[in-house]
Structure formats: C-alpha cells, structure tokens
Motif scaffolding. Structure first.
Motif, short mmCIF file in Angstrom:
data_model
loop_
_atom_site.label_atom_id
_atom_site.label_comp_id
_atom_site.label_asym_id
_atom_site.label_seq_id
_atom_site.Cartn_x
_atom_site.Cartn_y
_atom_site.Cartn_z
N THR A 255 -50.81 19.36 2.72
CA THR A 255 -50.20 18.41 3.64
C THR A 255 -50.17 18.99 5.05
OG1 THR A 255 -48.32 16.90 3.92
CG2 THR A 255 -47.80 19.20 3.39
N PHE A 256 -49.60 18.25 5.98
CA PHE A 256 -49.51 18.67 7.37
C PHE A 256 -48.28 19.56 7.53
CE2 PHE A 256 -51.23 14.33 7.11
CZ PHE A 256 -52.48 14.53 7.64
N LEU A 257 -48.48 20.86 7.60
CA LEU A 257 -47.37 21.80 7.61
C LEU A 257 -46.44 21.58 8.79
CD1 LEU A 257 -49.20 25.08 6.57
CD2 LEU A 257 -47.52 23.82 5.21
N SER A 258 -46.98 21.21 9.94
CA SER A 258 -46.14 21.04 11.13
C SER A 258 -45.16 19.89 10.99
CB SER A 258 -47.02 20.81 12.36
OG SER A 258 -47.79 19.63 12.23
N ARG A 259 -45.40 19.00 10.01
CA ARG A 259 -44.51 17.86 9.80
C ARG A 259 -43.40 18.17 8.80
NH1 ARG A 259 -45.53 14.51 14.06
NH2 ARG A 259 -47.79 14.38 14.40
N LEU A 260 -43.42 19.36 8.22
CA LEU A 260 -42.40 19.75 7.24
C LEU A 260 -41.30 20.55 7.93
CD1 LEU A 260 -44.63 20.96 4.25
CD2 LEU A 260 -43.70 18.67 4.66
N ASP A 261 -40.09 20.49 7.36
CA ASP A 261 -39.02 21.33 7.90
C ASP A 261 -39.28 22.79 7.52
OD1 ASP A 261 -37.95 21.89 5.28
OD2 ASP A 261 -36.76 20.06 5.36
N ASP A 262 -38.48 23.68 8.06
CA ASP A 262 -38.74 25.11 7.90
C ASP A 262 -38.84 25.52 6.43
OD1 ASP A 262 -38.73 25.34 10.63
OD2 ASP A 262 -36.72 26.22 10.76
N ALA A 263 -37.84 25.12 5.64
CA ALA A 263 -37.81 25.54 4.24
C ALA A 263 -39.00 24.98 3.47
CB ALA A 263 -36.50 25.11 3.59
N ALA A 264 -39.31 23.71 3.69
CA ALA A 264 -40.41 23.07 2.96
C ALA A 264 -41.76 23.66 3.36
CB ALA A 264 -40.39 21.57 3.20
N ALA A 265 -41.94 23.96 4.64
CA ALA A 265 -43.22 24.53 5.10
C ALA A 265 -43.44 25.91 4.48
CB ALA A 265 -43.23 24.61 6.62
N TYR A 266 -42.41 26.75 4.50
CA TYR A 266 -42.56 28.08 3.92
C TYR A 266 -42.83 27.98 2.41
CZ TYR A 266 -41.59 32.70 2.13
OH TYR A 266 -41.68 33.89 1.46
N ARG A 267 -42.10 27.10 1.75
CA ARG A 267 -42.27 26.95 0.30
C ARG A 267 -43.67 26.47 -0.05
NH1 ARG A 267 -38.03 24.30 -0.28
NH2 ARG A 267 -38.88 22.18 -0.23
N ASP A 268 -44.22 25.56 0.75
CA ASP A 268 -45.55 25.04 0.48
C ASP A 268 -46.61 26.13 0.56
OD1 ASP A 268 -46.43 22.31 -0.19
OD2 ASP A 268 -47.83 22.56 1.47
N ILE A 269 -46.38 27.10 1.42
CA ILE A 269 -47.30 28.23 1.58
C ILE A 269 -47.07 29.28 0.49
CG2 ILE A 269 -47.91 30.17 3.09
CD1 ILE A 269 -47.09 28.27 5.45
N ALA A 270 -45.82 29.70 0.32
CA ALA A 270 -45.51 30.80 -0.59
C ALA A 270 -45.74 30.43 -2.05
CB ALA A 270 -44.07 31.25 -0.37
N ASP A 271 -45.39 29.19 -2.42
CA ASP A 271 -45.56 28.78 -3.81
C ASP A 271 -47.04 28.75 -4.20
OD1 ASP A 271 -42.85 28.56 -4.03
OD2 ASP A 271 -42.78 26.38 -4.20
N ASN A 272 -47.90 28.40 -3.25
CA ASN A 272 -49.33 28.38 -3.50
C ASN A 272 -49.85 29.79 -3.79
OD1 ASN A 272 -52.17 28.42 -1.44
ND2 ASN A 272 -52.17 27.33 -3.38
N LYS A 273 -49.38 30.76 -3.02
CA LYS A 273 -49.78 32.16 -3.24
C LYS A 273 -49.35 32.62 -4.62
CE LYS A 273 -49.80 36.63 -0.81
NZ LYS A 273 -49.60 37.57 -1.92
N ARG A 274 -48.12 32.31 -4.96
CA ARG A 274 -47.59 32.72 -6.27
C ARG A 274 -48.38 32.07 -7.40
NH1 ARG A 274 -42.98 30.85 -5.42
NH2 ARG A 274 -42.30 32.66 -4.20
N TYR A 275 -48.69 30.79 -7.25
CA TYR A 275 -49.43 30.07 -8.29
C TYR A 275 -50.81 30.69 -8.50
CZ TYR A 275 -52.36 26.42 -10.32
OH TYR A 275 -53.26 25.74 -11.10
N LEU A 276 -51.54 30.93 -7.42
CA LEU A 276 -52.88 31.47 -7.55
C LEU A 276 -52.88 32.89 -8.11
CD1 LEU A 276 -54.46 30.16 -4.21
CD2 LEU A 276 -54.95 29.35 -6.53
N GLU A 277 -51.93 33.69 -7.70
CA GLU A 277 -51.87 35.06 -8.21
C GLU A 277 -51.53 35.08 -9.70
OE1 GLU A 277 -50.89 37.61 -4.18
OE2 GLU A 277 -49.20 36.99 -5.46
#
Length: 370
Positions: A255-277
C-alpha cells in the motif's frame, strides 16, 4: 514537426469527443509526449551522454516487474524477455558488473571497485522465475526480488491487476469514483484507459479503494488474479534457494506507506521482514518501497525501514548510486527499465545518468538525500 502536428490533431479529436475530461487528459498526454520527445533527442545524441557525465554514478539499480511473452496482450504491464536481454547486453557493453545489493554497498565504499548494476524485480511474479531467471543465468547475473507478503498470501489489494482484467474483459467501463465512462474499442484505448486511471490514483489510497465497487460489479476477484500470476510460499522458498536470487522486503500490504499513520506504516514494513525471514529461514536485509516517489515515501518511511532492521531501501526516484548514498542507504534511487517497448535512447539515458539530468533539469545528481 509532423510528429507533433499528428498528435495535436489527435488530441483535438479527443477534446471534441470529451469536452469535460478532455482538457486534463490532453494536458497530461502533451506532457508525456514532450518528455518522451526530449528524452529521445537527448539519448540519441552524443551530446546527451557528455552533458550527463556528472550524473553517471558508480552504480545503477534497474527496476522490473512482470516479464511477458505477449506484452500487448497484457496491456504493456511489464516488458518482454528480449528487452531484458537487451538491458543485460547493454550493461555488459557499459562495463558494469551485475551484482547483489550486499556487494554494491561494499563497492560504494571502495574507490577502487568497478562500476556495477543491480537487477531488481518487484512483487513476486511467477514469470520472473520462468522467463527472467533463464536469461539472467545466461549472463551470470544475480537478481533481487522484492516480495510483499500479501502477494504470496493472496491478501494484497492488487488493484492494478484488477484494472487490467477489467479493461481486457469489457468494451465499455464506468468508473463511478472518477465519474467517467471509458470506451475500450481497441488495444490503444485499453492502454490509454489503464494509464488514465493509474494517473488518477497517483499515491491516493482512497482512490484505489474506490475502485472496489467497480471490480465487484464486474465479478473480478483480486485474490484469484494474484493466484494466476504470483508465486506462493512453496515457490518463493524454492526460488530463494537459487544462487543468483536474493529476496528482499516490499511491505505486507503493498500500500501507500505515506498514507498510513506512524504505527501502521512501521508495522507494514516490519511484519513483512518477519514473515519473509520465517518463510525462508534466513536474514532479509534489503527493501523496496511499493510506491517509491517523493509523495509516497520519505524520511519517516526510511527511518522505519532502518528501524525494522533493513540495511537498504530502494525508491523509484530517478538516479544512479554514489558514495554519498552510504549516509542514507534507505532512500536510494532506482531506474525503471521494465516498461514495455523501451527505446534504445531511453535505455541509454538510464545507463548514462541522462534521465536524472532531465528529470531534475540538471539539478543535484545524488537522488534521495533530502
């Protein structure tokens, strides 16, 4: 001169057919034609390369998405295997080694290291394995695939796939959110419609979401479309085991990260890293923003990428890599080389740095540091 006259005549015809929406479409089309003409002129002249010399960095990161045997049948979303082979041949002729992001960071820090390129592919498309990888093997060229969790799990809202399916299956489409009825008489009109809606969406998540009722009315299933074109977990694991393949992060939801609030933007990035690892049982160190323009990501998003544990973050801002990027490794530029029917001049501009010169009107050669 005749090139511009012919297009002006066509634009005038469009204006007569659509006096309300026509002006905006014509303005956008004129800008595209002007930029394309300027880029062709710049790239085809030796003057272009000479003027762009200060924009040629130590490295260049090239971006691809889908690879198609039938580019026109897929509304030019992606490029052909022949185009990929042409790009790799041009890199070899330029004397650039195709390397991994890990090696690239080392070379940027070493003044004696040779020039390089990184080949990146976004979204986890299956054709990257079936069509792109055999060509990369021919050249011994590594690739980095940036994978969003939602494409693998089929939960991403891949609105671009929905639009392609919609425009391929219908001769006339009403986009209620745009207040537009689009007539799709032939391939050019379908391609034009796809560009128009894409430009309308821009980086506005709400506009992309507003397409959902249209998809539902036409019985278009986004999960089914993703399943047709994207790798699943088993395929990603197998693909990642190939010695030429590096897997990188690309958010959870695309999604468009700049349109997410701080917590949601960080979670969208960090959860992806965790999932792939967890999926691959190995570190995932590199990241690309799903929408990498200045309006879609910036310093806030770069900080979240760094905080999540990624070592690099790649945007879609035009430019080459310079040693200065070592100070802001989570906002590094990429050049799009995977759009359909890229001309020789357009490729030349991307490899010489000329495109950055044109985009910035001969501004700062180093992209992404602000």
């Amino acid at each position: 001169m005749s090139y511009f006259v012919q297009n002006l005549r066509r634009f005038a015809g469009e204006l007569m057919e659509d006096p309300v929406g026509g002006p905006a479409r014509i303005s956008a089309a004129l800008k595209v034609k002007w930029k394309t003409g300027l880029e062709e002129t710049f790239g085809s002249s030796g003057m272009g390369r000479r003027l762009a010399a200060r924009y040629r960095g130590r490295g260049v990161v090239l971006m691809f998405h889908e690879i198609h045997e039938d580019v026109e049948g897929n509304l030019r979303m992606g490029c052909s295997p022949d185009q990929l082979r042409t790009v790799l041949s041009a890199l070899r002729a330029e004397g650039r080694d195709v390397i991994t992001p890990d090696e690239a960071m080392k070379r940027l820090a070493d003044p004696q290291a040779g020039d390089f390129a990184i080949m990146t592919f976004d979204d986890g498309y299956r054709d990257n394995r079936t069509l792109a990888l055999p060509i990369l093997e021919e050249f011994g060229a590594p690739m980095t695939m940036f994978v969003p969790t939602g494409m693998v799990t089929r939960e991403a809202y891949a609105w671009w796939l929905g639009l392609r399916a919609l425009f391929l299956s219908s001769d006339e489409v009403e986009i209620e959110a745009m207040e537009r009825r689009l007539t799709l008489a032939d391939a050019p009109s379908r391609n034009a419609a796809l560009r128009q809606v894409g430009l309308w969406i821009g980086t506005d998540r709400a506009r992309a979401d507003a397409l959902k009722p249209t998809f539902a009315r036409h019985s278009i299933s986004i999960p089914a479309l993703i399943d047709e074109v994207a790798m699943d977990e088993r395929e990603i694991r197998s693909f990642a085991a190939h010695p030429l393949v590096t897997i990188g992060g690309h958010t959870t939801s695309h999604t468009f990260l700049s349109r997410l609030d701080d917590a949601a933007a960080y979670r969208d990035i960090a959860d992806n890293k965790r999932y792939l690892e967890n999926l691959l049982d190995r570190p995932v160190r590199h990241f690309a923003y799903p929408y990498g323009t200045e309006g879609a990501c910036g310093k806030r998003e770069a900080e979240y990428v760094r905080a999540a544990g990624f070592e690099t973050g790649f945007t879609t801002r035009s430019g080459h890599l310079f040693p200065a990027h070592l100070s802001t490794p989570c906002l590094m530029p990429r050049e799009d080389a995977g759009f359909a029917h890229m001309s020789g001049s357009q490729l030349e501009n991307r490899l010489s740095g000329a495109r950055r010169a044109l985009v910035t009107q001969f501004g700062d050669p180093v992209a992404g540091l602000r």
